[in-house]
Write a protein that holds these residues in place. Structure first.
Motif, PDB file in Angstrom:
ATOM      1  N   TRP A   1       0.840  -1.200   0.000  1.00 55.06           N
ATOM      2  CA  TRP A   1       0.000   0.000   0.000  1.00 55.06           C
ATOM      3  C   TRP A   1       0.876   1.251   0.000  1.00 55.06           C
ATOM      4  N   ARG A   2       1.932   1.244   0.796  1.00 55.49           N
ATOM      5  CA  ARG A   2       2.828   2.397   0.839  1.00 55.49           C
ATOM      6  C   ARG A   2       3.480   2.623  -0.522  1.00 55.49           C
ATOM      7  N   THR A   3       3.895   1.518  -1.150  1.00 54.40           N
ATOM      8  CA  THR A   3       4.499   1.635  -2.479  1.00 54.40           C
ATOM      9  C   THR A   3       3.505   2.213  -3.477  1.00 54.40           C
ATOM     10  N   SER A   4       2.253   1.777  -3.379  1.00 54.53           N
ATOM     11  CA  SER A   4       1.216   2.277  -4.289  1.00 54.53           C
ATOM     12  C   SER A   4       0.986   3.770  -4.088  1.00 54.53           C
ATOM     13  N   LEU A   5       0.935   4.213  -2.833  1.00 55.25           N
ATOM     14  CA  LEU A   5       0.741   5.635  -2.554  1.00 55.25           C
ATOM     15  C   LEU A   5       1.908   6.461  -3.055  1.00 55.25           C
ATOM     16  N   GLN A   6       3.116   5.965  -2.866  1.00 53.02           N
ATOM     17  CA  GLN A   6       4.287   6.689  -3.363  1.00 53.02           C
ATOM     18  C   GLN A   6       4.234   6.827  -4.878  1.00 53.02           C
ATOM     19  N   ARG A   7       3.842   5.735  -5.549  1.00 52.67           N
ATOM     20  CA  ARG A   7       3.721   5.777  -7.004  1.00 52.67           C
ATOM     21  C   ARG A   7       2.632   6.757  -7.439  1.00 52.67           C
ATOM     22  N   PHE A   8       1.496   6.704  -6.744  1.00 53.59           N
ATOM     23  CA  PHE A   8       0.368   7.584  -7.055  1.00 53.59           C
ATOM     24  C   PHE A   8       0.759   9.064  -6.915  1.00 53.59           C
ATOM     25  N   ILE A   9       1.444   9.396  -5.822  1.00 51.84           N
ATOM     26  CA  ILE A   9       1.850  10.789  -5.598  1.00 51.84           C
ATOM     27  C   ILE A   9       2.897  11.213  -6.626  1.00 51.84           C
ATOM     28  N   ARG A  10       3.847  10.347  -6.877  1.00 52.23           N
ATOM     29  CA  ARG A  10       4.911  10.681  -7.833  1.00 52.23           C
ATOM     30  C   ARG A  10       4.365  10.868  -9.252  1.00 52.23           C
ATOM     31  N   ASP A  11       3.499   9.962  -9.682  1.00 54.44           N
ATOM     32  CA  ASP A  11       3.017  10.012 -11.061  1.00 54.44           C
ATOM     33  C   ASP A  11       1.990  11.110 -11.293  1.00 54.44           C
ATOM     34  N   ASN A  12       1.361  11.594 -10.212  1.00 52.37           N
ATOM     35  CA  ASN A  12       0.295  12.588 -10.384  1.00 52.37           C
ATOM     36  C   ASN A  12       0.615  13.922  -9.711  1.00 52.37           C
ATOM     37  N   MET A  13       1.893  14.134  -9.475  1.00 49.63           N
ATOM     38  CA  MET A  13       2.314  15.368  -8.830  1.00 49.63           C
ATOM     39  C   MET A  13       1.869  16.592  -9.633  1.00 49.63           C
ATOM     40  N   TYR A  14       1.238  17.538  -8.956  1.00 51.89           N
ATOM     41  CA  TYR A  14       0.755  18.795  -9.540  1.00 51.89           C
ATOM     42  C   TYR A  14      -0.363  18.585 -10.567  1.00 51.89           C
ATOM     43  N   SER A  15      -1.035  17.435 -10.507  1.00 56.75           N
ATOM     44  CA  SER A  15      -2.109  17.139 -11.461  1.00 56.75           C
ATOM     45  C   SER A  15      -3.426  16.923 -10.711  1.00 56.75           C
ATOM     46  N   ASN A  16      -4.519  17.087 -11.430  1.00 53.37           N
ATOM     47  CA  ASN A  16      -5.819  16.682 -10.897  1.00 53.37           C
ATOM     48  C   ASN A  16      -5.953  15.169 -11.021  1.00 53.37           C
ATOM     49  N   VAL A  17      -6.655  14.576 -10.085  1.00 52.73           N
ATOM     50  CA  VAL A  17      -6.789  13.122 -10.112  1.00 52.73           C
ATOM     51  C   VAL A  17      -8.239  12.718  -9.871  1.00 52.73           C
ATOM     52  N   VAL A  18      -8.540  11.490 -10.226  1.00 57.69           N
ATOM     53  CA  VAL A  18      -9.821  10.849  -9.934  1.00 57.69           C
ATOM     54  C   VAL A  18      -9.502   9.530  -9.239  1.00 57.69           C
ATOM     55  N   PRO A  19     -10.491   8.895  -8.594  1.00 55.50           N
ATOM     56  CA  PRO A  19     -10.201   7.646  -7.870  1.00 55.50           C
ATOM     57  C   PRO A  19      -9.490   6.585  -8.696  1.00 55.50           C
ATOM     58  N   ASP A  20      -9.835   6.466  -9.974  1.00 59.08           N
ATOM     59  CA  ASP A  20      -9.213   5.431 -10.798  1.00 59.08           C
ATOM     60  C   ASP A  20      -7.709   5.626 -10.952  1.00 59.08           C
ATOM     61  N   ASP A  21      -7.216   6.854 -10.758  1.00 60.05           N
ATOM     62  CA  ASP A  21      -5.773   7.072 -10.798  1.00 60.05           C
ATOM     63  C   ASP A  21      -5.086   6.361  -9.636  1.00 60.05           C
ATOM     64  N   LEU A  22      -5.734   6.369  -8.475  1.00 60.06           N
ATOM     65  CA  LEU A  22      -5.182   5.654  -7.326  1.00 60.06           C
ATOM     66  C   LEU A  22      -5.250   4.157  -7.553  1.00 60.06           C
TER      67      LEU A  22
END
Length: 283
Positions: A1-22
């Protein structure tokens, strides 16, 4: 889960997101695993599993219905699910139509207890199955109960998911028998879960009140304040709901009185919540 969150934050930095991005970030992490954890062998994509929980109200009751083989073969277990609701006749789509039809992908952990004297601990190595919308059926093995053993299924210990568990009548009876014989076989959190689920299911007629009352009888030996407190909430509510039922209410008081004499009176000062039940049953 931590790895997934790190990836999510890194890949979507400064972007708008929707749940499917997580969910996409979680999916990528799952796909990178070596498959050693059965819980990561997903039946469908992460997004489908998670959306079945995010976009529906309520939660499921998972029923394990054991089919007992009386000819010496293996028993089977049929697992089904339905939404928990106190108003079964109410239209679930009244305010919102769920495309999942109020079914969930459920992470089910369970143990088949056939030896209560297992030195390694009966719950130390649970089985895991994903329960799809349509349910599942699997073989359990031969029953040892006819040989004098304690043979039952126990699920949802550790509470790895947001759901309740129901069992067939025989399995409930065997769990209750074990509670009466040696309740410390189950951890305090397991005992709380069993008591809470059984009481909640009586409100929907999924479990007989007789089953719940039979379970309560083991409380004469209960010493854990947390368990007694949790049970007391339900008992007080049950007494309140039956107060106008005359003879049935008096019979319930008589049934509960030994429990409060043996288990609750010694802790009556520990919690204000005990006092309501104590006063009702002892006065």
């Amino acid at each position: 889960w931590r790895t997934s969150l790190q990836r999510f934050i890194r890949d979507n930095m400064y972007s708008n997101v929707v749940p499917d991005d997580l969910w996409y970030a979680v999916q990528l992490t799952v796909d990178e695993q070596d498959g050693g954890d059965d819980s990561l062998n997903l039946p469908v994509d992460v997004a489908v599993i998670m959306n079945s929980w995010v976009y529906q109200s309520g939660f499921p009751v998972v029923k394990l219905d054991r089919r007992y083989n009386t000819t010496g073969g293996d028993d089977t277990v049929v697992v089904t699910q339905q939404r928990y609701t106190l108003s079964p006749d109410e239209d679930p789509d009244r305010f919102y139509t769920s495309k999942f039809r109020y079914k969930w992908y459920v992470p089910l952990r369970y143990s088949h207890i056939s030896n209560v004297d297992d030195d390694d601990g009966p719950f130390s190595d649970p089985e895991f199955r994903w329960i799809p919308f349509e349910g599942v059926e699997f073989e359990l093995g031969k029953s040892t109960a006819d040989d004098g053993g304690s043979d039952f299924i126990m699920a949802h210990f550790g509470e790895y998911g947001y759901y309740m568990v129901n069992y067939d009548q025989t399995n409930w009876g065997r769990i209750i028998s074990q509670l009466k014989t040696n309740h410390t076989f189950f951890t305090p959190s397991m005992r709380i879960t069993l008591l809470n689920d059984a009481y909640a299911l009586t409100k929907t007629d999924m479990v007989s009140v007789d089953v719940y009352l039979d379970m309560l009888s083991y409380l004469v030996n209960e010493t854990e304040v947390a368990v007694l407190t949790s049970a007391n909430y339900a008992i007080v509510e049950l007494l309140s709901n039956m107060r106008d039922d005359g003879d049935e209410y008096e019979s319930l008081i008589e049934y509960l009185r030994p429990i409060y004499e043996d288990a609750y009176l010694s802790h009556a000062d520990d919690s204000e919540f005990f006092n309501t039940g104590v006063i009702a049953c002892m006065c």
